[in-house]
Each structure stands twice: as C-alpha cells, then as structure tokens.
Design an enzyme around this catalytic site. Structure first.
Site, mmCIF file in Angstrom:
data_model
loop_
_atom_site.group_PDB
_atom_site.id
_atom_site.type_symbol
_atom_site.label_atom_id
_atom_site.label_comp_id
_atom_site.label_asym_id
_atom_site.label_seq_id
_atom_site.Cartn_x
_atom_site.Cartn_y
_atom_site.Cartn_z
ATOM 1 N N ILE A 19 0.840 -1.202 0.000
ATOM 2 C CA ILE A 19 0.000 0.000 0.000
ATOM 3 C C ILE A 19 0.873 1.248 0.000
ATOM 4 C CG2 ILE A 19 -1.714 1.318 1.304
ATOM 5 C CD1 ILE A 19 -2.885 -1.142 0.047
ATOM 6 N N GLU A 153 16.061 -15.190 3.828
ATOM 7 C CA GLU A 153 15.592 -15.279 2.439
ATOM 8 C C GLU A 153 15.738 -13.956 1.697
ATOM 9 O OE1 GLU A 153 13.034 -18.017 5.017
ATOM 10 O OE2 GLU A 153 13.686 -15.928 5.079
ATOM 11 N N LYS A 193 12.422 1.540 19.871
ATOM 12 C CA LYS A 193 13.558 0.617 19.803
ATOM 13 C C LYS A 193 13.471 -0.367 18.630
ATOM 14 C CE LYS A 193 16.925 0.911 22.953
ATOM 15 N NZ LYS A 193 17.020 2.379 22.971
ATOM 16 N N CYS A 383 -16.224 -17.492 -11.397
ATOM 17 C CA CYS A 383 -15.385 -18.669 -11.637
ATOM 18 C C CYS A 383 -16.074 -19.915 -11.073
ATOM 19 C CB CYS A 383 -13.987 -18.459 -11.048
ATOM 20 S SG CYS A 383 -12.758 -19.629 -11.667
ATOM 21 N N LEU A 384 -15.610 -20.451 -9.947
ATOM 22 C CA LEU A 384 -16.291 -21.584 -9.323
ATOM 23 C C LEU A 384 -17.738 -21.240 -9.013
ATOM 24 C CD1 LEU A 384 -16.154 -24.433 -8.027
ATOM 25 C CD2 LEU A 384 -15.458 -23.305 -5.893
ATOM 26 N N HIS A 520 -12.563 -13.500 -13.926
ATOM 27 C CA HIS A 520 -12.435 -12.781 -12.651
ATOM 28 C C HIS A 520 -12.505 -11.273 -12.897
ATOM 29 C CE1 HIS A 520 -11.362 -16.063 -9.847
ATOM 30 N NE2 HIS A 520 -10.946 -16.661 -10.948
ATOM 31 N N GLU A 522 -13.011 -8.922 -10.885
ATOM 32 C CA GLU A 522 -12.450 -8.111 -9.800
ATOM 33 C C GLU A 522 -11.032 -7.635 -10.098
ATOM 34 O OE1 GLU A 522 -11.758 -12.471 -8.402
ATOM 35 O OE2 GLU A 522 -13.147 -11.334 -9.665
#
Length: 550
Positions: A19, A153, A193, A383-384, A520, A522
């Site tokens: 964001i 990582e 801190k 979709c589903l 989709h 969205e």
C-alpha cells in the site's frame, strides 16, 4: 533514464509495504511522472499459483496471464500502468534462471555463487521489469522487496539492491524503509527501539535509508520522530508517520501532506509539476458520505482470511463509490450452511460466491445458490461460483440429479463441469492435459476478449463484448448446454476460438438478477472507474432491499 526507489520492511511483515509503495506511485503519477512498480518475493516457489490462500492470500492475475502477488492488485488500483509478468518475480524464478544458464555453459566453468551470480540475476530481472512497463520507459520504478530485514531469504535481494544503487550512482536510487513503532499499553507510550534496531540491521548490510515510514496505530509525536531521526541517522523531515486509516485510499494524501514525494523527487533530482490529489480526496468524500446501504453475503471457505478475496472486496468498495451505496460484506462459511441450513442468508440483499478450488464446502455453496435463485435474491457467481450455479440449475431445474464437476466427483455420470483437456497455448499449439497433469502453470490464465449474445443482461452491462482475466482449469461442459438452455438458462458469452461458456444468466422472467462469470472481473476494477458488473450487482442489491421495504 529510469530511477529506482527500493521499499524495504522491518520488524514484522504485513505492515503494508504494498500500500505504501502504491500510494507513493500514485502521488508521483499525479505529478506527471511515468511510474511502474515491481514486487520481489523471497520465497522459493516459482509463483504463488499453487500456494494456499491461507498462507499467501489472493493470487492476482495480470493481463498477460501471470499468477502474481496480491500487491500487484494494489499497484493496478492505485496507478494507471498495467502490471505484467515481469513486474513480479521470486527466488524460485531467479534460481531457476541461474541454474538454466549454468547447465547451458553460460558461466564458462566458474563456481556459481550467490554473489555475484544470483545478485546479478536479480538486478537483471529488476531492470528488465522496469523496461517492460506498459507506460513506456518509466521515470521512476518503485521496487518492493518482500519479507523483512534480517530474514535470511531476503538477503540476496537487499544485497542486489545495494549493488544496484552503487552501480547506478548518486541520485539514481533511494531507499524507503517501512517499520513498526508499537504502542505498549502497559507503558502508555510508543516504543521506537524496534525501529532503531531494524535500521541498524539495514545499515549492517550497507544500506542507509533515505526515508523511514513509521507504522503505528496513531500519529507519532514530534519528540518520538526526533528520537528516531537521531538514532537512525535519517533527517527528521524524512521520518514519516503512517498511522492506521479506515480506508487505504486516504494514504496517498497522508504521505503527501508529510512531504514524501518532495523528499523522493529531491533525492532523485526530479523536478515534476506539483501533485494533484483531487481524485483521491473526491473518492474519500464519496466513501464517507453514501446515500444508501446494502448487505451482501460472500459465501466461501476462506472467510476467516479476507486477504484471500482482496481484489473482490476492493471491487465491491469501488462499486459502492460509483453507486453512492455503502456495501457491508458478511463473510459466510459455506461449511456452516451445510450443517445449519440457509437461515443465515435470509436478511441479505444479495449473495456472491467467489472463485475457489477443491470439494470442501461446495455443497454449502450450492445450497446458498439455490436459496438465491428460488428467493429471487440477486446472485453473482465468479469462476467456481458460476460453475456451481450451473450445477445447481442442472440438479434442481433440469433434473440432472447427479450433476457435478469432475473436480469434486471424477466418476460422476453427469459431468456438467469438466476439465478442459485441450488448451491452446500462446503460440496457438494444442496442449493436452489430464487429471494427472502437474498443477503448477496449468490453468487458463490472462485476458481474453469474447463476444456477447445480443439482448442479454450481459450486453446491458458490458456492451458488445467482454475482455476479462481468467484463472481456471475447469469449464462448463458444452455437451450439457442444450439441456440447460431448454430449462431456461442463457449462455450469454462464449470464447471465439474454443467456444467455451464465459457467462451465464437467468432471464428476467425467472429471476431479476442472476449472473455467473467464468472469468475474474475483480482484477480489472479500479477506484477511478469502478467496474460495470459490480456496479450493476450493487444496484440490483439496492433494488431488492427497496422492494422488500427494509
């Protein structure tokens, strides 16, 4: 020449780096700069396509068919530049590329190491991603590095960013560090801190941040900002407070008011026009002053973690902006419907079943769909959600009592929804897949334009055609379409090449607003424009509420 802003995180994850990066991009774009964003994910998965939504949240699909981090959805919602596959890469992709080069002999027998080979590859991916921006050569590329400083990582990505900054030279790159300033209730004060130690960690690897974004549940007092500045060696005006807001669309104004864009432009020696955030202030004004209110039930199995439906939730918020209607979303666990029935749905103004995978909870969703159809409650299936709407219709209207999807019942005799066994890849070649094929990278992905059947509700919403993004490997089986249509169901859009059903609806003589889409929608909704399908859905929910006199 493109200049770079690296956004890093400290103390804990999920502070909102995406964001913050998107908000900075929005401000810079409002100043007339061409901006793109990249997300670097430290996990070893090649992409998030097969990761659980409980672990990773939503998988965002780009126009060119990449399965990416949900932060790319934020990027597209905040700026006008569309994201591509090159805007998101992972440790898995980096290692895959380096190992492929080593096998090919590109390193001429050298020992392949993290430094320089992995870090060089990361830099090449960053520059390639920036160069592929849909806005042309960007003035600024904002690079969000996933994870937190100190994670093993993330180290190769941070080292690559440090090397890249050194190579590009002064005023060509800068670092923004997002960190947590927690409020300790027992002490009654904010604690600096964790931020001090996070910056120390960053400095240990040779990176001195130019800006600190300090996340807290409240605005940070000036004396605490001075303390952070002194111990972190960051100018006081570059210690920026980022407190909790009730809408993410307030963040660009919050950052601009504290001069973030000015600091970045000065550091990168950019002299753009003044920022114009009128659009953002108007959006917030609309959000805070709705004229109407509706309640929409989202029936799914990931309802305990709303990050799984991030783009969908935002699309409904965008629709609320453009219909002056506050949209309250109730998350309903489909497994509870299987146990307790549909009473929890009876106060809703509309029902939505989103995308998903797997058998668990599907019978609860089908029960919710049946309730919406029979009670004439506006229904949107995505979709589903479309596939289950077709199964429900086949069972309870057409009379195909064993109708199911081969995803849930591989041996069902009435395969109303089935795996697409022949797919066309991007080169136009046919690829045959079976139930035993690998799951990773085996879905129909990306945008596809489809013509819409004239005289349908789909045409009222979209016009003559629809261009939306897909992420699925199962489809409505064309063999059963004649029986479904004889029962009244309408296939209102089909793919032009494979002739696959893309949209279904019920005629208004059967239901006031019942729509299913295989794609989709969205993923293409933005706060600037909203989305025609979600606007129509919210309007239908409002009409249903008003008709009930609630």
């Amino acid at each position: 020449m493109t200049k770079y802003v690296f956004v890093t995180g400290g103390v804990v994850s999920s502070l909102g780096k995406g964001i913050a990066a998107a908000s900075l991009a929005a401000i810079l774009e409002s100043r007339g700069l061409k901006v793109t964003l990249l997300k670097l994910d430290p996990y070893i998965n090649v992409d998030p396509g097969t990761m659980s939504p409980f672990q990773h949240g939503e998988v965002f699909v780009t126009e060119d068919g990449a399965e990416t981090d949900l932060d790319l959805g934020h990027y597209e919602r905040f700026i006008s530049t569309k994201m591509r596959k090159a805007n998101n890469f992972t440790t898995g992709q980096i290692y895959e590329s380096v190992i492929r080069k080593e096998r090919r002999g590109d390193y001429l027998g050298k020992t392949v190491q993290v430094i320089p080979h992995i870090t060089n590859e990361i830099q090449a991916f960053i520059e390639r991603g920036a160069a592929s921006a849909t806005c042309g050569e960007p003035d600024v590329a904002i690079v969000e590095i996933g994870g937190t400083v100190g994670d093993i990582e993330s180290l190769p990505f941070l080292e690559a960013a440090r090397q890249m900054s050194l190579r590009l030279g002064r005023n060509s790159a800068c670092f923004v560090h997002l960190t947590l300033v927690p409020y300790v209730a027992t002490a009654g004060e904010l604690k600096t801190k964790p931020t001090q130690h996070s910056v120390q960690k960053l400095r240990e690897i040779g990176i001195l941040p130019h800006v600190l974004l300090c996340r807290a549940d409240r605005r940070i007092p000036d004396d605490e900002s001075k303390k952070i500045s002194m111990f972190s060696n960051v100018p006081e005006d570059a210690v920026i407070s980022v407190w909790d807001a009730d809408s993410i669309y307030k963040i660009p104004q919050m950052l601009h008011d504290q001069g973030l864009d000015r600091i970045i432009c000065e550091e990168l020696k950019l002299s753009p026009k003044d920022a114009d955030l009128t659009m953002w202030s108007e959006l917030v004004e609309k959000l805070e002053n709705p004229k109407h209110e509706v309640t929409i039930g989202m029936v799914g199995k990931y309802v305990d973690l709303t990050e799984s439906y991030k783009s969908l939730i935002e699309a409904l918020r965008h629709a609320s902006l453009h219909t002056s209607t506050k949209v309250n979303i109730e998350y309903i666990d489909s497994e509870e419907i299987e146990t307790n029935g549909v009473d929890s749905l009876k106060h809703l103004d509309a029902v939505l079943v989103p995308g998903g995978f797997g058998r668990r909870g599907t019978e609860g969703k089908i029960a919710a769909i049946r309730y919406a159809r029979e009670a004439k409650v506006p229904y949107l299936g995505i979709c589903l959600g479309m596939q289950l709407a077709v199964i429900e219709f086949a069972r309870n209207v057409v009379g195909l009592k064993q109708a199911n999807s081969t995803e849930f019942e591989p041996d069902t005799p009435e395969r109303v929804v089935a795996l697409i066994t022949e797919w066309y890849d991007r080169d136009g070649k046919v690829e045959t897949r079976t139930e035993e094929s690998d799951l990773g990278g085996t879905m129909r992905l990306g945008s596809q334009r489809c013509p819409i059947k004239p005289g349908t509700m789909a045409e009222e919403i979209y016009g003559k055609d629809v261009n939306e993004r897909h992420r699925h490997r199962y489809e409505v089986n064309n063999r059963f379409v004649p029986q479904l249509e004889a029962g009244g169901l309408i296939i209102s859009a089909r793919t032009p090449s494979e002739d696959l059903p893309e949209m279904m609806e019920l005629p208004r003589s059967m239901h006031p607003w019942f729509v299913g889409v295989q794609f989709h929608p969205e993923f293409t909704s933005t706060p600037r424009d909203g989305h025609p399908l979600f606007k129509s859905f919210v309007e239908a929910a409002l009409a249903n509420k008003q008709a009930r006199g609630v």
